[in-house]
Scaffold this motif. Sequence first.
Motif, PDB file in Angstrom:
ATOM      1  N   ASP A   1       3.968   1.594  -1.370  1.00 35.45           N
ATOM      2  CA  ASP A   1       4.680   1.785  -2.632  1.00 35.45           C
ATOM      3  C   ASP A   1       4.467   0.571  -3.540  1.00 35.45           C
ATOM      4  O   ASP A   1       5.278  -0.351  -3.568  1.00 35.45           O
ATOM      5  CB  ASP A   1       6.169   2.003  -2.384  1.00 35.45           C
ATOM      6  N   GLU A   2       3.347   0.585  -4.240  1.00 38.85           N
ATOM      7  CA  GLU A   2       2.979  -0.549  -5.090  1.00 38.85           C
ATOM      8  C   GLU A   2       4.046  -0.854  -6.139  1.00 38.85           C
ATOM      9  O   GLU A   2       4.354  -2.018  -6.396  1.00 38.85           O
ATOM     10  CB  GLU A   2       1.642  -0.287  -5.787  1.00 38.85           C
ATOM     11  N   GLU A   3       4.583   0.178  -6.751  1.00 40.17           N
ATOM     12  CA  GLU A   3       5.555  -0.030  -7.835  1.00 40.17           C
ATOM     13  C   GLU A   3       6.807  -0.739  -7.317  1.00 40.17           C
ATOM     14  O   GLU A   3       7.287  -1.694  -7.928  1.00 40.17           O
ATOM     15  CB  GLU A   3       5.927   1.305  -8.492  1.00 40.17           C
TER      16      GLU A   3
ATOM     17  N   SER B   1       0.823  -1.218   0.000  1.00 38.82           N
ATOM     18  CA  SER B   1       0.000   0.000   0.000  1.00 38.82           C
ATOM     19  C   SER B   1       0.853   1.263   0.000  1.00 38.82           C
ATOM     20  O   SER B   1       0.462   2.268  -0.601  1.00 38.82           O
ATOM     21  CB  SER B   1      -0.931   0.002   1.219  1.00 38.82           C
TER      22      SER B   1
ATOM     23  N   VAL C   1      -2.286  -5.210 -12.297  1.00 39.89           N
ATOM     24  CA  VAL C   1      -2.365  -4.852 -10.883  1.00 39.89           C
ATOM     25  C   VAL C   1      -2.756  -3.385 -10.757  1.00 39.89           C
ATOM     26  O   VAL C   1      -3.658  -3.027  -9.997  1.00 39.89           O
ATOM     27  CB  VAL C   1      -1.029  -5.125 -10.149  1.00 39.89           C
ATOM     28  N   ARG C   2      -2.086  -2.512 -11.513  1.00 44.59           N
ATOM     29  CA  ARG C   2      -2.391  -1.069 -11.445  1.00 44.59           C
ATOM     30  C   ARG C   2      -3.846  -0.791 -11.783  1.00 44.59           C
ATOM     31  O   ARG C   2      -4.485   0.075 -11.188  1.00 44.59           O
ATOM     32  CB  ARG C   2      -1.503  -0.298 -12.420  1.00 44.59           C
ATOM     33  N   GLN C   3      -4.365  -1.524 -12.767  1.00 41.52           N
ATOM     34  CA  GLN C   3      -5.740  -1.297 -13.222  1.00 41.52           C
ATOM     35  C   GLN C   3      -6.770  -2.080 -12.415  1.00 41.52           C
ATOM     36  O   GLN C   3      -7.961  -1.956 -12.664  1.00 41.52           O
ATOM     37  CB  GLN C   3      -5.853  -1.637 -14.714  1.00 41.52           C
ATOM     38  N   ARG C   4      -6.264  -2.913 -11.476  1.00 38.06           N
ATOM     39  CA  ARG C   4      -7.162  -3.744 -10.656  1.00 38.06           C
ATOM     40  C   ARG C   4      -8.043  -4.611 -11.556  1.00 38.06           C
ATOM     41  O   ARG C   4      -9.223  -4.831 -11.278  1.00 38.06           O
ATOM     42  CB  ARG C   4      -8.033  -2.918  -9.727  1.00 38.06           C
TER      43      ARG C   4
ATOM     44  N   GLU D   1       5.581  -6.713 -17.177  1.00 35.83           N
ATOM     45  CA  GLU D   1       4.837  -5.477 -17.441  1.00 35.83           C
ATOM     46  C   GLU D   1       3.330  -5.717 -17.533  1.00 35.83           C
ATOM     47  O   GLU D   1       2.545  -4.950 -16.975  1.00 35.83           O
ATOM     48  CB  GLU D   1       5.354  -4.783 -18.699  1.00 35.83           C
TER      49      GLU D   1
ATOM     50  N   ALA E   1       2.033  -6.121 -14.066  1.00 34.09           N
ATOM     51  CA  ALA E   1       2.042  -4.847 -13.342  1.00 34.09           C
ATOM     52  C   ALA E   1       0.895  -3.950 -13.812  1.00 34.09           C
ATOM     53  O   ALA E   1       0.228  -3.311 -12.992  1.00 34.09           O
ATOM     54  CB  ALA E   1       3.387  -4.144 -13.507  1.00 34.09           C
ATOM     55  N   VAL E   2       0.653  -3.912 -15.108  1.00 39.61           N
ATOM     56  CA  VAL E   2      -0.452  -3.107 -15.643  1.00 39.61           C
ATOM     57  C   VAL E   2      -1.778  -3.622 -15.086  1.00 39.61           C
ATOM     58  O   VAL E   2      -2.633  -2.836 -14.654  1.00 39.61           O
ATOM     59  CB  VAL E   2      -0.457  -3.117 -17.193  1.00 39.61           C
TER      60      VAL E   2
ATOM     61  N   MET F   1       5.977  -4.395  -6.502  1.00 40.55           N
ATOM     62  CA  MET F   1       5.879  -5.234  -7.703  1.00 40.55           C
ATOM     63  C   MET F   1       7.260  -5.521  -8.280  1.00 40.55           C
ATOM     64  O   MET F   1       7.547  -6.651  -8.692  1.00 40.55           O
ATOM     65  CB  MET F   1       4.970  -4.575  -8.752  1.00 40.55           C
TER      66      MET F   1
END
Length: 121
Positions: A43-45, A41, A61-64, A55, A58-59, A48
């Motif tokens: 620092d997600e980046e 929570s 995850v970012r977009q849920r 990639e 990660a995308v 990951m």
Amino acid sequence: MPIDDPIPGTTLFDGAQARKGYALNRMCFSFNSAENRDAFSRDEEAYMRGYGLGEAQAVAVRQRDVLALLRCGGNVYYLAKFAGILGLDVQDLGAAQTGMSKVAFKAMLVAHNAQPETLES
């Protein structure tokens, strides 16, 4: 002859998907620890990167995007750990997988579990 899409619209979790999703599932398993959930929570980046997500993972995850996470090799049982961080549960994941609302998905589960009042011989 192998069938390329045995269940249309469904990503089967097999050996190839397990290998593809290893980093993602390993990261999601880490969310069993409150300390790790907090670290994600904050620092997600960085979190990951620490698990070596690709990639596309990660995308997703970012977009849920649960369906994309499944396509990226995510196992629904490990993804449930990630979903918990978002305030979601396994029924939310099932609803997303089936394209149903959570209410409709729960009603379907209840209907499938309906038992007769009495059993006939």
